[in-house]
Design an enzyme around this catalytic site. Sequence first.
Site, short mmCIF file in Angstrom:
data_model
loop_
_atom_site.label_atom_id
_atom_site.label_comp_id
_atom_site.label_asym_id
_atom_site.label_seq_id
_atom_site.Cartn_x
_atom_site.Cartn_y
_atom_site.Cartn_z
N ASP A 169 0.91 -1.14 0.00
CA ASP A 169 0.00 0.00 0.00
C ASP A 169 0.94 1.18 0.00
OD1 ASP A 169 -1.43 2.29 0.85
OD2 ASP A 169 -3.05 0.99 1.50
N HIS A 170 1.12 1.82 -1.15
CA HIS A 170 2.21 2.78 -1.23
C HIS A 170 2.04 3.97 -0.29
CE1 HIS A 170 -0.39 4.97 -3.99
NE2 HIS A 170 0.43 5.98 -3.93
N HIS A 232 -5.80 2.85 0.98
CA HIS A 232 -5.08 4.01 1.51
C HIS A 232 -5.83 4.75 2.62
CE1 HIS A 232 -2.95 3.04 -2.04
NE2 HIS A 232 -3.65 3.75 -2.88
C1 BG6 Z 1 -3.46 4.50 -6.44
C2 BG6 Z 1 -4.77 4.56 -7.16
O1 BG6 Z 1 -3.45 3.44 -5.53
O2 BG6 Z 1 -3.24 5.72 -5.75
C3 BG6 Z 1 -4.81 5.74 -8.11
O3 BG6 Z 1 -4.98 3.37 -7.89
C4 BG6 Z 1 -4.46 7.01 -7.38
O4 BG6 Z 1 -6.09 5.87 -8.73
C5 BG6 Z 1 -3.18 6.86 -6.58
O5 BG6 Z 1 -4.30 8.03 -8.35
C6 BG6 Z 1 -2.91 8.06 -5.72
O6 BG6 Z 1 -1.62 7.97 -5.18
P1 BG6 Z 1 -0.79 9.27 -4.80
O7 BG6 Z 1 0.48 8.75 -4.21
O8 BG6 Z 1 -0.59 10.05 -6.07
O9 BG6 Z 1 -1.64 10.02 -3.84
#
Ligand code: BG6
Length: 482
Positions: A169-170, A232
Site C-alpha cells: 500500500d504505497h 489508503h
Molecule cells: C493509487 C490509485 O493506488 O493511488 C490511483 O490506484 C491514485 O487511482 C493513486 O491516483 C494516488 O496515489 P498518490 O500517491 O498520487 O496520492
Amino acid sequence: MIFGATGDLANRKLYPSLYKLFEKGNLSDKFAVIGVARRPLTNEEFQENIKKSVKSSIQKEDRIDEFASHFYYHSHDVTDSNSYAVLNNLANQLDSNYDLQGNRIFYLAMAPEFFGTIALHLKEDGLTNVSGFKRLVIEKPFGHDLQSAQELNDQIRTAFSEDEVYRIDHYLGKEMVQNIEVIRFANAIFEPLWNNRYISNIQVTSSEVLGVEERGRYYEKSGALRDMVQNHMLQMVALLAMEPPIKLTTEEIRSEKVRVLRALRPIEGEEIKEYFVRGQYDKGTVEGTQVLGYREEQMVNPESNTETYVAGKLMIDNFRWAGVPIYIRTGKRMDAKSTKIVIQFKDIPMNLYYSPEETLNPNLLVIHIQPEEGITLHLNAKKAGQNIAATPVKLNYANRGIDGLNTPEAYEKLLFDCMRGDATNFTHWDEVALSWSFVDKISDVWENQKAENYPNYNAGTMGPREADELLEKDGFHWWPIS
Ligand code: BG6
C-alpha cells in the site's frame, strides 16, 4: 524478479527507486534483477530501457551503466511451465554469479488477474525452492471484494507464508504517513488528548486533480471506494486511531491496526445514505484547462454508475473513539492534489475572548501528507494592541527530509524494507480482509442502485454538495485543504 518489467509502474517507480538505493549504497553490488514480461527483448534493450527510466526521473545518474549491467530480461508466458523452467535456470545462474545466497524477491507489478497463477507456478515449477529467503511483493488491487481477495490469498499462501508476503500500500511508504505514529507516540502533548474527550472529529482528505487517464477499463470496475478507500484511506484511519503498540515491531503495530478495523462500525443497507456520499465528475476546468466528464473518458460507459468520489463518516466503536466521527473524502478531478489530515479538538468550555468580529477557532492539528509535508498546529493567541482579544495563529513545521532534499519516494523505502525483511509498512491479510468486508457492504448497495444524480460534481471542484451536508448535519464543516 520483476513481473511486469516493461510496465508503467516498473518504469516510473521501481527502476528509479532501485537506482537511488544503489547510489546511496543501500543495495550492494551483489544483486541482480530479472525483468519478466511478455514481449521479446534482449538484455541490452532491456538495460537501455532501465537507463531511460532512471534518467527520466533522476538528474544525477553517475553510476547508471554499472547499475544497468545488473539487469537481465526473460520473455515470459505466465501460464507455461517451460517458461518458468527457463526463468529458474537464469535465476540459478545469476545466484551463483552474484553470490546471492539463494535469496529471492518476486515482485508482481502487473495485471492482477495473473497474481494467483504466477504464485502457483512459482511453487510448482521450483522457483520458490531456494536456500535463502523468498518473498513475494504484490501490488494492489488485492482482490475486488472479500471473496476474490480470499481466493487470491489462498493461492498465494500455497507458495508463500504470511510473513513472506509483502502487500504494497504505497501510502504506507509515504514519509508523513509514517510520521503519524511518531507524532502521536513521541509527544507528551498529543497522546493524552487523543480521544473522545478532547477530539471532536477527524477529517482525512485525499484529493486528486487527475482524472482516470488511460485506466478507464480498470476504474470502471473499481471506483473510488475500492481504489482508494479500501486501502489508503482506511490505512491512514487505522494509524490515526490505533492504540500505542507495546513495541515497534511489525506484529505489534499490525495487530493494533487490526483492532481498529475490527472496531470500525459496519455501515450497511439504508444507513449508507446517512454515512456515505458518492460522486462522479462532470466536465469542468482544472488548472485552467477544460477537461472531459468521467462518462466521456476512454473505456468508460457513457451511462456509468461508477463513483469517482467518495465521502464518508466512519465510527470506531471502542472506548477511545466512541462518538467521534472520522470523515474521509477522496476523489478524482478535484481542485487540488492534496492529502491532509485534520484533527479538530473540542471547544474549550467557555470563551472569554468573544468579540462580534471574531469567534474563537478550535485548535486543529493538521498533518500535511502531500504535496507539502509537515505539521501545522492552529492555536489562538493575543491580538496585538490594546484590547485583550484573541486571534488565530499557526505553528508550522515543514518536513524537508534528511539532507534538506526531497524525502525518499515511497517505493524506495518500501523496496528497501522488503529487502531487509521488514513488513511493518505492508498490509497484513487480516487488515485486507477487514477492510474489504467494510467496503463490500457499501459497494453491494451502490452497484445495485443506480445513482440518479450522476454526474454530480464539476471537474475542478471539491466534490458534490452532499459531502458538505454530511458534516453540516453534525454541526461541522470540512476544513479547507489549501
Ligand atoms: C493509487 C490509485 O493506488 O493511488 C490511483 O490506484 C491514485 O487511482 C493513486 O491516483 C494516488 O496515489 P498518490 O500517491 O498520487 O496520492
